[in-house]
Design a protein around this motif. Structure first.
Motif, PDB file in Angstrom:
ATOM      1  N   ILE A  63      -3.636   4.920   8.217  1.00  0.00           N
ATOM      2  CA  ILE A  63      -4.439   4.038   7.646  1.00  0.00           C
ATOM      3  C   ILE A  63      -5.897   4.128   8.413  1.00  0.00           C
ATOM      4  CG2 ILE A  63      -3.792   2.686   9.644  1.00  0.00           C
ATOM      5  CD1 ILE A  63      -4.191   0.025   7.815  1.00  0.00           C
ATOM      6  N   GLN A  67       0.933  -1.126   0.057  1.00  0.00           N
ATOM      7  CA  GLN A  67      -0.084  -0.182  -0.086  1.00  0.00           C
ATOM      8  C   GLN A  67       0.959   1.031   0.049  1.00  0.00           C
ATOM      9  OE1 GLN A  67      -3.226  -0.316  -0.370  1.00  0.00           O
ATOM     10  NE2 GLN A  67      -3.280  -2.529  -0.110  1.00  0.00           N
ATOM     11  N   VAL A  99      -1.173   4.173   4.499  1.00  0.00           N
ATOM     12  CA  VAL A  99      -1.676   3.703   3.381  1.00  0.00           C
ATOM     13  C   VAL A  99      -1.571   4.795   2.241  1.00  0.00           C
ATOM     14  CG1 VAL A  99      -3.643   2.412   2.580  1.00  0.00           C
ATOM     15  CG2 VAL A  99      -2.723   1.878   4.595  1.00  0.00           C
ATOM     16  N   TYR A 109      -6.006  -4.942   6.291  1.00  0.00           N
ATOM     17  CA  TYR A 109      -6.396  -3.739   5.543  1.00  0.00           C
ATOM     18  C   TYR A 109      -7.048  -4.325   4.240  1.00  0.00           C
ATOM     19  CZ  TYR A 109      -6.853   0.523   3.125  1.00  0.00           C
ATOM     20  OH  TYR A 109      -6.891   1.514   2.365  1.00  0.00           O
TER      21      TYR A 109
END
Length: 351
Positions: free
Chosen positions: A284, A169, A279, A211
């Motif tokens: 995040i 990410q 991210v 995630y």
């Protein structure tokens, strides 16, 4: 067959002799160390018990003991130096093996070298001069292939970096136009970037996978919402509607659990590193909140679009009602005019 068997026996005997020799050397070193320790202990005792002035006999014993300690110390140092030289030699060969392994891995990925043959050479527990020569030749070959195929290797590493950026990410690294050329320095930098990405992923694999699972479930929930708005969803669906409803409920229960796990893991990461977990350059948890906002916004836009379509569908119907009523209504006739016209009608004569 007989020759091969004899060779195996000779190799086994040689290995056994080498093992015995190493054990003898280790025992000899231990014996030297023990003698030196005892000599030092005796030296302390003699000094403590020595009279003033020292008589000739005590002086001679002290001199012999000092000479013995010198010889033992020199011999022990020689053995240690020999061990250190052996370790240095071992480290030199291990470094060559590590370079060959690293280079041959990247070269094999683009089909320039046989990885199995290189691994077989590097895994040989042979530290002889002959094996050193073979390893040096293999290293030289890898270096030449690397120099001759820089552009191919650089393109391959860039492709790998893009894939690992998606997995971690991370935003893809910006390319420096000044260094946009095939050089060994650029290849080394890209390989280091790739190694850093792999290390980051392996260190934080649990967070990244969780995630990715959250994103996948939220995307699936969006698709299920779209299916539920299909006008033809009740036609020939069988038990699909029930399965979709159960899946939606299951996802609705899983997403909060995943978010709770992520919150705990991210807090542990921040406590350990002192940095936020990003991210695509965004923290995040903020990213997850933004994903939910996009989900609800898309949902609202779809509802508004559906209302607009329904409104547009009603407009032609409303416009058609007026002409239909005018065409089908009975025309108004005046009562006086109707009666006047009837007076002029004459009755028919009976037949």
């Amino acid at each position: 067959m007989i020759t091969q068997h004899m060779d195996e026996l000779n190799e086994a005997n040689l290995n056994a002799l080498c093992t015995i020799w190493e054990q003898k050397q280790n025992n000899f070193r231990d014996d030297i160390q023990e003698l030196l320790n005892q000599s030092k202990k005796l030296d302390r005792q003699l000094r403590e018990a020595a009279d003033e002035p020292v008589d000739p006999e005590q002086a001679e014993e002290q001199f012999k003991l000092e000479q013995l300690m010198i010889h033992l110390t020199v011999e022990l140092q020689r053995l240690n130096d020999k061990d250190n030289a052996k370790k240095d030699w071992q480290n030199t060969l291990d470094q060559i093996r590590a370079k060959i392994t690293s280079m041959s891995q990247s070269l094999s990925e683009v089909g320039l070298i046989d990885l199995s043959a290189m691994n077989e050479l590097c895994e040989l527990p042979d530290n002889s001069q002959r094996n050193y020569k073979l390893l040096s030749q293999a290293l030289k070959r890898c270096e030449n292939l690397r120099t001759e195929n820089l552009s191919v290797l650089i393109d391959h590493v860039r492709t790998d970096i893009k894939q690992w950026c998606d997995m971690t990410q991370h935003p893809p690294p910006a390319l420096d136009a000044k260094n946009d050329c095939s050089s060994n320095e650029m290849l080394v930098q890209l390989e280091q970037k790739l190694a850093d990405l792999k290390d980051y992923y392996n260190t934080n694999q649990e967070i990244l996978e969780l995630y990715a699972k959250h994103v996948k479930l939220l995307t699936r929930m969006t698709a299920l919402k779209d299916q539920s708005k299909d006008r033809n969803r009740y036609q020939n669906r069988g038990g699909a509607l029930l399965r979709e409803e159960r899946e939606r409920n299951c996802i609705s229960n899983k997403l909060p659990q995943i978010e709770k796990q992520l919150d705990e893991m991210v807090q542990a990461f921040q406590h350990r590193t002192g940095k936020p977990f990003l991210v695509h350059g965004v923290e995040i948890l903020s990213r997850i909140s933004s994903n939910w906002q996009n989900y609800h916004l898309a949902k609202e836009q779809q509802m508004n679009a559906r209302k607009a379509v329904l409104f547009q569908d009603k407009l032609p119907q409303a416009a058609a009602v007026g002409p239909i009523r005018r065409a089908c209504s009975v025309p108004f006739v005046s009562r006086t005019a109707s009666e006047t016209s009837l007076k002029h009608l004459k009755p028919r004569a009976p037949i």
